[in-house]
Design a protein around this motif. Structure first.
Motif, PDB file in Angstrom:
ATOM      1  N   ARG A 132       0.713  -1.266   0.126  1.00 25.43           N
ATOM      2  CA  ARG A 132      -0.002   0.110  -0.028  1.00 25.43           C
ATOM      3  C   ARG A 132       0.918   1.157  -0.093  1.00 25.43           C
ATOM      4  NH1 ARG A 132      -0.480   2.928   4.577  1.00 25.43           N
ATOM      5  NH2 ARG A 132       0.158   2.033   6.548  1.00 25.43           N
ATOM      6  N   ARG A 133       0.180   2.245  -0.468  1.00 29.43           N
ATOM      7  CA  ARG A 133       1.017   3.534  -0.461  1.00 29.43           C
ATOM      8  C   ARG A 133       1.182   4.234   0.846  1.00 29.43           C
ATOM      9  NH1 ARG A 133       1.210   7.466  -4.588  1.00 29.43           N
ATOM     10  NH2 ARG A 133       1.842   9.706  -3.824  1.00 29.43           N
ATOM     11  N   VAL A 134       2.489   4.678   1.167  1.00 24.09           N
ATOM     12  CA  VAL A 134       2.629   5.329   2.267  1.00 24.09           C
ATOM     13  C   VAL A 134       2.015   6.779   2.598  1.00 24.09           C
ATOM     14  CG1 VAL A 134       4.537   6.248   3.771  1.00 24.09           C
ATOM     15  CG2 VAL A 134       4.935   4.116   2.528  1.00 24.09           C
ATOM     16  N   SER A 135       1.064   6.781   3.378  1.00 23.55           N
ATOM     17  CA  SER A 135       0.365   7.934   3.631  1.00 23.55           C
ATOM     18  C   SER A 135       1.171   8.921   4.437  1.00 23.55           C
ATOM     19  CB  SER A 135      -1.017   7.185   4.444  1.00 23.55           C
ATOM     20  OG  SER A 135      -0.843   7.234   5.758  1.00 23.55           O
ATOM     21  N   MET A 136       0.442  10.297   4.670  1.00 28.07           N
ATOM     22  CA  MET A 136       0.902  11.467   5.187  1.00 28.07           C
ATOM     23  C   MET A 136       0.884  11.052   6.799  1.00 28.07           C
ATOM     24  SD  MET A 136      -0.281  15.158   5.266  1.00 28.07           S
ATOM     25  CE  MET A 136       0.004  15.249   3.271  1.00 28.07           C
ATOM     26  N   ALA A 137      -0.140  10.172   7.084  1.00 31.62           N
ATOM     27  CA  ALA A 137      -0.452   9.757   8.610  1.00 31.62           C
ATOM     28  C   ALA A 137       1.008   8.720   8.959  1.00 31.62           C
ATOM     29  CB  ALA A 137      -1.609   9.177   8.931  1.00 31.62           C
ATOM     30  N   ASP A 138       1.168   7.934   8.239  1.00 31.36           N
ATOM     31  CA  ASP A 138       2.223   7.001   8.401  1.00 31.36           C
ATOM     32  C   ASP A 138       3.685   7.901   8.794  1.00 31.36           C
ATOM     33  OD1 ASP A 138       1.049   4.889   7.913  1.00 31.36           O
ATOM     34  OD2 ASP A 138       1.232   4.863   5.805  1.00 31.36           O
ATOM     35  N   VAL A 139       3.877   8.845   7.821  1.00 30.72           N
ATOM     36  CA  VAL A 139       5.154  10.023   8.116  1.00 30.72           C
ATOM     37  C   VAL A 139       4.989  10.473   9.551  1.00 30.72           C
ATOM     38  CG1 VAL A 139       6.279  11.731   7.145  1.00 30.72           C
ATOM     39  CG2 VAL A 139       5.590  10.077   5.588  1.00 30.72           C
ATOM     40  N   ALA A 140       3.791  11.134   9.769  1.00 30.30           N
ATOM     41  CA  ALA A 140       3.502  11.852  11.057  1.00 30.30           C
ATOM     42  C   ALA A 140       3.697  10.927  12.005  1.00 30.30           C
ATOM     43  CB  ALA A 140       2.078  12.290  10.978  1.00 30.30           C
ATOM     44  N   ARG A 141       3.263   9.504  12.378  1.00 27.96           N
ATOM     45  CA  ARG A 141       3.694   8.639  13.175  1.00 27.96           C
ATOM     46  C   ARG A 141       5.208   8.573  13.266  1.00 27.96           C
ATOM     47  NH1 ARG A 141      -0.913   6.263  11.493  1.00 27.96           N
ATOM     48  NH2 ARG A 141       0.215   4.995  10.082  1.00 27.96           N
ATOM     49  N   ALA A 142       5.652   8.336  12.432  1.00 24.51           N
ATOM     50  CA  ALA A 142       7.347   7.848  12.283  1.00 24.51           C
ATOM     51  C   ALA A 142       7.874   9.175  12.785  1.00 24.51           C
ATOM     52  CB  ALA A 142       7.742   7.428  10.833  1.00 24.51           C
ATOM     53  N   ALA A 143       7.558  10.457  12.586  1.00 23.06           N
ATOM     54  CA  ALA A 143       8.266  11.454  12.779  1.00 23.06           C
ATOM     55  C   ALA A 143       7.873  12.024  14.039  1.00 23.06           C
ATOM     56  CB  ALA A 143       8.302  12.717  11.695  1.00 23.06           C
ATOM     57  N   GLY A 144       6.884  11.538  14.728  1.00 23.29           N
ATOM     58  CA  GLY A 144       6.359  12.007  16.023  1.00 23.29           C
ATOM     59  C   GLY A 144       5.638  13.671  15.773  1.00 23.29           C
ATOM     60  N   VAL A 145       5.169  13.733  14.854  1.00 20.46           N
ATOM     61  CA  VAL A 145       4.488  15.024  14.429  1.00 20.46           C
ATOM     62  C   VAL A 145       3.417  15.137  14.080  1.00 20.46           C
ATOM     63  CG1 VAL A 145       6.931  16.212  13.995  1.00 20.46           C
ATOM     64  CG2 VAL A 145       5.533  15.269  12.144  1.00 20.46           C
ATOM     65  N   SER A 146       2.464  16.203  13.916  1.00 14.58           N
ATOM     66  CA  SER A 146       1.089  16.115  13.620  1.00 14.58           C
ATOM     67  C   SER A 146       1.051  16.079  11.774  1.00 14.58           C
ATOM     68  CB  SER A 146       0.526  17.347  13.935  1.00 14.58           C
ATOM     69  OG  SER A 146       0.742  18.484  12.987  1.00 14.58           O
ATOM     70  N   ALA A 147       0.052  15.501  11.425  1.00 19.98           N
ATOM     71  CA  ALA A 147      -0.150  15.439   9.853  1.00 19.98           C
ATOM     72  C   ALA A 147      -0.136  16.856   9.120  1.00 19.98           C
ATOM     73  CB  ALA A 147      -1.615  14.711   9.607  1.00 19.98           C
ATOM     74  N   GLN A 148      -0.776  17.640   9.896  1.00 24.89           N
ATOM     75  CA  GLN A 148      -0.732  19.131   9.418  1.00 24.89           C
ATOM     76  C   GLN A 148       1.036  19.627   9.026  1.00 24.89           C
ATOM     77  OE1 GLN A 148      -2.100  22.313  11.917  1.00 24.89           O
ATOM     78  NE2 GLN A 148      -2.477  23.552  10.317  1.00 24.89           N
ATOM     79  N   THR A 149       1.796  19.200  10.031  1.00 30.22           N
ATOM     80  CA  THR A 149       3.172  19.688  10.023  1.00 30.22           C
ATOM     81  C   THR A 149       3.834  18.790   8.578  1.00 30.22           C
ATOM     82  OG1 THR A 149       3.504  19.905  12.313  1.00 30.22           O
ATOM     83  CG2 THR A 149       5.349  19.514  11.267  1.00 30.22           C
ATOM     84  N   VAL A 150       3.367  17.444   8.585  1.00 35.06           N
ATOM     85  CA  VAL A 150       3.797  16.985   7.400  1.00 35.06           C
ATOM     86  C   VAL A 150       3.436  17.709   6.202  1.00 35.06           C
ATOM     87  CG1 VAL A 150       3.783  14.733   6.283  1.00 35.06           C
ATOM     88  CG2 VAL A 150       3.975  14.530   8.701  1.00 35.06           C
ATOM     89  N   SER A 151       2.104  17.843   6.187  1.00 32.72           N
ATOM     90  CA  SER A 151       1.773  18.842   5.018  1.00 32.72           C
ATOM     91  C   SER A 151       2.380  19.770   4.789  1.00 32.72           C
ATOM     92  CB  SER A 151       0.144  19.107   5.195  1.00 32.72           C
ATOM     93  OG  SER A 151      -0.406  19.805   4.284  1.00 32.72           O
ATOM     94  N   ARG A 152       2.877  20.647   5.706  1.00 32.72           N
ATOM     95  CA  ARG A 152       3.662  22.007   5.470  1.00 32.72           C
ATOM     96  C   ARG A 152       4.857  21.782   5.078  1.00 32.72           C
ATOM     97  NH1 ARG A 152       1.801  25.325  11.039  1.00 32.72           N
ATOM     98  NH2 ARG A 152      -0.206  25.812  10.538  1.00 32.72           N
TER      99      ARG A 152
END
Length: 356
Positions: free
Chosen positions: A24-44
């Motif tokens: 499956r495609r890696v999602s923004m939520a996956d990145v947020a969890r891995a980096a310990g930040v919010s999805a909004q921060t990943v989006s920015r």
């Protein structure tokens, strides 16, 4: 580092479901969890928003890289109403000028964070151009640059669909669209005047194809300079921009006893003229001076090195992209023509005639 499970899959993506990033495609939520930040921060971070602390940005970028995350540009475009893509419609890539122009457009678009989608049109017709616009619309572009270097075969007037951000290159559509071009007429005037100033009584011309806007402007300027100087206007020879067509014209010009100067409509045709004169044992520039137009990279390596008119394709490309971006940003862009100056480059193929 983001810890991995024993099978090598990042723990942020490993779970009881057995789903891995191969499935499956890696999602923004996956990145947020891995980096310990919010999805909004990943989006920015993914959109280049400046309001993110440098250390946090690096943390998010590291997570993106390790997880293989690719931002969904299509979804972002739908949200922001901008695809960061510029379409380019062109009839041919075979000419040196068009190739260099496309390179310049792509370079300046990339610097602005845009990509280009190239849409060749096989036949120069209004129907063909409108079909290209339809296809570019399906591919979702923010603006279109039309390299309209020839007259359309089925329309007296060039008309595009309303409501489209458009920049036109090398056209006569100056009263309806924003047109960017080099100053074709002034470049031709410089070429002819250079030969007259050297002492040549008149100048013969090998013109480009009659359907070309550039060839038309150069030929008109050639004639006007000669008429304005009170000089005879020789018969014009037609080519098709190729060295072979210049060669055929050169064979005829070599037999013209009164011909001491030739203005070729582009450097490729000038190359053909040089070959023909060499074969006819007419020495350049002792017997006949030759000047070209474009200043292609190889023109300095012709034998002899070619005097020519330099066209600044990089500046044309820059102005095209800048004008397109102004329209995308809803900044005012008035119809009219923006001309990039040309300049004379003097080399060894032109000289004072022996009879002067």
């Amino acid at each position: 580092m983001i810890p991995a499970s024993p099978d090598g899959v990042p723990r942020a993506l490993a779970g009881s479901s057995g789903i891995t990033r191969r499935h499956r495609r890696v999602s923004m939520a996956d990145v947020a969890r891995a980096a310990g930040v919010s999805a909004q921060t990943v989006s920015r971070v993914s959109t280049g928003h400046p309001g993110v602390v440098a250390s946090t940005r690096q943390q998010v970028l590291a997570a993106m890289q390790q997880l293989g995350y690719r931002p969904n540009s299509a979804a972002r475009a739908l949200k922001n109403g901008e695809f960061r893509t510029i379409g380019v419609i062109i009839f041919t890539l075979s000419t040196t000028g068009n190739s260099r122009l496309i390179e310049a457009i792509a370079t300046h678009a990339s610097r602005a964070g845009y990509v280009i989608t190239l849409m060749p049109v096989a036949t120069p017709t209004q129907h063909g151009v409108l079909g290209a616009f339809t296809r570019l619309g399906e591919l979702a572009v923010d603006a279109v640059i039309v390299v309209m270097e020839v007259h359309l075969l089925d329309a007296a007037m060039f008309v595009l669909p309303p409501g489209v951000h458009v920049v036109v290159v090398d056209s006569d559509a100056g009263d309806r669209y924003r047109v960017v071009d080099t100053d074709q007429a002034d470049g031709a005037r410089q070429a002819v005047q250079h030969l007259l100033d050297l002492g040549h009584h008149t100048v013969w011309h090998v013109a480009g194809p009659p359907e070309s806007f550039a060839a038309e402007r150069r030929a008109t300027a050639w004639r006007c300079v000669l008429e304005g100087a009170g000089r005879p206007v020789p018969s014009m020879h037609r080519g098709d921009w190729s060295a072979e067509s210049g060669y055929r014209a050169g064979l005829l010009l070599a037999d013209e006893a009164s011909c001491t100067a030739v203005f070729a409509g582009n450097d490729q045709m000038a190359l053909g003229v040089l070959r023909a004169l060499h074969e006819k044992q007419r020495i350049v520039p002792r017997d006949i001076s030759v000047i070209g137009f474009d200043d292609i990279p190889d023109s300095a390596s012709f034998i002899p090195p070619l005097t020519t008119i330099h066209q600044d394709f990089a500046e044309v490309g820059r102005r095209c992209v800048e004008t397109a971006l102004r329209q995308i940003r809803n900044q005012p862009v008035e119809p009219g023509t923006s001309l990039v100056p040309n300049r004379l480059v003097t080399r060894a193929s032109t000289a004072t005639p022996r009879t002067a």
